[in-house]
Write a protein that holds these residues in place. Structure first.
Motif, PDB file in Angstrom:
ATOM      1  N   SER A   1      53.933   8.471  97.352  1.00 29.19           N
ATOM      2  CA  SER A   1      53.232   8.443  96.669  1.00 29.19           C
ATOM      3  C   SER A   1      52.558   7.514  95.902  1.00 29.19           C
ATOM      4  O   SER A   1      52.970   6.434  96.198  1.00 29.19           O
TER       5      SER A   1
ATOM      6  N   ASP B   1      50.866  12.407  93.879  1.00 28.88           N
ATOM      7  CA  ASP B   1      51.913  13.148  94.589  1.00 28.88           C
ATOM      8  C   ASP B   1      51.277  14.105  95.484  1.00 28.88           C
ATOM      9  O   ASP B   1      51.491  15.483  95.537  1.00 28.88           O
TER      10      ASP B   1
ATOM     11  N   GLY C   1      52.879  16.494  97.713  1.00 27.13           N
ATOM     12  CA  GLY C   1      54.189  16.465  97.741  1.00 27.13           C
ATOM     13  C   GLY C   1      54.811  17.817  97.146  1.00 27.13           C
ATOM     14  O   GLY C   1      54.324  19.167  96.941  1.00 27.13           O
TER      15      GLY C   1
END
Length: 210
Positions: A60, A72, A75
């Motif tokens: 990230s 991100d 993520g």
């Protein structure tokens, strides 16, 4: 290419680099939580690394420009006080940044954190690219971050890769990069870390509102 994709899918399985299911914040919420760090403009690459195998698990990028966000891609990080749109996390105050790294660092993984100072113009280009990228497919975290970076003037030499460690090694070769490692020895379950840090951020936010 097939082997690369398999490797990334395995990394995604152990570290949470999967298709994002974050809620989409509206612009008013994003603006209300916006934060700009008072320091210089910077790009910070996070690489989550398996403590046993040394393999990369997630990538990230924190961007400190006109505001501070974390790109991100695919993520897992979510927190009640952190607005998100696609794969961009907004309102990255020092407390949120600590919660982000703490959520990922655990018995099985640690965070390699690499920061480079950039011009305000470079940071703003990176910021706009992050906002324009849209949701990233699972296991494309390093790939999408590398593609973003190579579009920023001064970072054209970054090669596109699917491997978080490879991207981290390329980033380390840039002049002026400062590297640190962040480790914790708490439970290996990522979801427990996310829940604990979300609760801590909620408590801090409630206290600051009183």
């Amino acid at each position: 290419m097939f082997r690369i994709l398999i490797a990334c899918l395995l990394a995604a399985t152990v570290a949470g680099c999967a298709v994002s299911k974050r809620p989409q914040a509206d612009q008013a919420e994003i603006v209300s939580r916006s934060y700009r760090d008072p320091g210089p403009s910077t790009l910070t690459l996070y690489t989550m690394i398996n403590t046993r195998s040394g393999s990369g698990a997630h990538t990230s990028l924190m961007i400190n420009g006109s505001e501070r966000v974390i790109f991100d891609p695919a993520g897992s990080f979510q927190a009640d006080i952190v607005p998100s749109r696609d794969d961009v996390l907004y309102g990255i105050t020092p407390a949120v940044e600590r919660a982000y790294r703490s959520s990922h660092a655990r018995e099985t993984h640690y965070a390699r954190i690499q920061t480079i100072q950039v011009t305000p113009q470079q940071a703003e280009i990176a910021l706009q690219l992050a906002k324009q990228t849209g949701p990233v497919a699972g296991s494309f975290c390093a790939n999408s971050t590398a593609r973003l970076l190579q579009q920023v003037p001064g970072f054209e030499q970054i090669d596109v890769t699917f491997f978080p460690i490879n991207l981290s090694e390329q980033f380390a070769e840039l002049p002026g990069v400062v590297t640190e490692e962040y480790r914790e020895n708490d439970d290996a379950d990522l979801q427990k870390g996310l829940a604990a840090n979300n609760a801590a951020l909620n408590q801090l936010d409630a206290a600051s509102s009183q």
